[in-house]
Design a protein around this motif. Sequence first.
Motif, PDB file in Angstrom:
ATOM      1  N   THR A   6       0.723  -1.190   0.007  1.00  8.30           N
ATOM      2  CA  THR A   6       0.073   0.008   0.013  1.00  8.30           C
ATOM      3  C   THR A   6       0.730   1.273  -0.011  1.00  8.30           C
ATOM      4  O   THR A   6       1.935   1.120   0.352  1.00  8.30           O
ATOM      5  CB  THR A   6      -0.866   0.119   1.173  1.00  8.30           C
ATOM      6  N   ALA A   7       0.244   2.321  -0.457  1.00 11.86           N
ATOM      7  CA  ALA A   7       1.077   3.648  -0.709  1.00 11.86           C
ATOM      8  C   ALA A   7       0.443   4.751   0.038  1.00 11.86           C
ATOM      9  O   ALA A   7       0.946   5.816   0.017  1.00 11.86           O
ATOM     10  CB  ALA A   7       1.330   3.814  -2.252  1.00 11.86           C
ATOM     11  N   ASN A   8      -0.638   4.642   0.593  1.00 12.72           N
ATOM     12  CA  ASN A   8      -1.296   5.390   1.508  1.00 12.72           C
ATOM     13  C   ASN A   8      -2.206   4.748   2.542  1.00 12.72           C
ATOM     14  O   ASN A   8      -2.380   3.695   2.464  1.00 12.72           O
ATOM     15  CB  ASN A   8      -1.917   6.358   0.699  1.00 12.72           C
ATOM     16  N   ALA A  37       3.009   1.955  12.171  1.00  8.43           N
ATOM     17  CA  ALA A  37       3.228   1.217  11.103  1.00  8.43           C
ATOM     18  C   ALA A  37       1.854   1.205  10.265  1.00  8.43           C
ATOM     19  O   ALA A  37       1.762   1.131   9.146  1.00  8.43           O
ATOM     20  CB  ALA A  37       3.480  -0.186  11.623  1.00  8.43           C
ATOM     21  N   GLY A  38       0.708   1.413  11.223  1.00 11.48           N
ATOM     22  CA  GLY A  38      -0.744   1.454  10.428  1.00 11.48           C
ATOM     23  C   GLY A  38      -1.716   0.601  11.276  1.00 11.48           C
ATOM     24  O   GLY A  38      -2.413   0.086  10.465  1.00 11.48           O
ATOM     25  N   LYS A  39      -1.379  -0.078  12.484  1.00  9.70           N
ATOM     26  CA  LYS A  39      -2.147  -0.775  12.936  1.00  9.70           C
ATOM     27  C   LYS A  39      -3.566  -0.470  13.269  1.00  9.70           C
ATOM     28  O   LYS A  39      -4.648  -1.198  12.979  1.00  9.70           O
ATOM     29  CB  LYS A  39      -1.538  -1.465  14.356  1.00  9.70           C
ATOM     30  N   ASN A 128       5.380   6.519   2.591  1.00  4.39           N
ATOM     31  CA  ASN A 128       4.104   6.112   2.915  1.00  4.39           C
ATOM     32  C   ASN A 128       3.939   4.580   2.502  1.00  4.39           C
ATOM     33  O   ASN A 128       2.951   4.094   2.605  1.00  4.39           O
ATOM     34  CB  ASN A 128       2.928   7.075   2.201  1.00  4.39           C
ATOM     35  N   HIS A 129       4.950   3.899   2.086  1.00  3.14           N
ATOM     36  CA  HIS A 129       4.800   2.509   1.552  1.00  3.14           C
ATOM     37  C   HIS A 129       4.485   1.635   2.879  1.00  3.14           C
ATOM     38  O   HIS A 129       5.810   1.540   3.718  1.00  3.14           O
ATOM     39  CB  HIS A 129       5.790   2.212   0.644  1.00  3.14           C
ATOM     40  N   ARG A 130       3.833   0.659   2.622  1.00  9.69           N
ATOM     41  CA  ARG A 130       3.574  -0.336   3.666  1.00  9.69           C
ATOM     42  C   ARG A 130       3.585  -1.727   3.068  1.00  9.69           C
ATOM     43  O   ARG A 130       3.031  -1.871   1.722  1.00  9.69           O
ATOM     44  CB  ARG A 130       2.645  -0.313   4.577  1.00  9.69           C
TER      45      ARG A 130
END
Length: 135
Positions: A6-8, A37-39, A128-130
């Motif tokens: 993902t990029a955003n 991280a985005g949890k 913003n990459h995950r």
Amino acid sequence: MRTFETANEDETIAAGVEIAKSLPERCIVRLEGNLGAGKTTITKGFARGLGADESEVASPTFTLIHEYGPRLVHVDLYRLESDREFWTLGLEDYFDRNCVVLIEWASKFRHLLPEETMEVRIEHKGGNHRTITVS
Ligand SMILES: Nc1ncnc2c1ncn2[C@@H]1O[C@H](COP(=O)(O)OP(=O)(O)OP(=O)(O)O)[C@@H](O)[C@H]1O
Ligand SMILES: [Mg+2]
């Protein structure tokens, strides 16, 4: 194993929606990922995918367990220190329900969790990459 790049933030939420829809009705998901991280972000996707109100999703603060609708329970073990504290949560009650139990910092208490769990891991890849892996 499935992987999402993902990029955003919105793409991470969308990945969460898709993952949630593929989960068994009853399961335990260990949610792994470093600070930021985005949890919490992906949890919004889980909520949306399971028909709950994603605007209720917040970083767990002093409340260690949040229920989002009837199908998603969000647990944060970050502040727990001892096995005794873990047992006072009474998670077994949730494990016996037809719901997804999403657990942050599950690795701290892996030895106390049922053997059959899934893992969603979010890796920060710069900017913003995950990379999100489901296994
Ligand atoms: N691809 C992406 N996926 C998810 N979040 C992203 C992405 N790119 C940037 N972000 C930003 O990264 C941050 C992720 O924050 P979030 O609260 O979801 O992380 P967290 O893993 O829950 O952190 P904490 O460990 O502090 O609770 C948000 O500010 C979000 O906007
Ligand atoms: Mg968070």
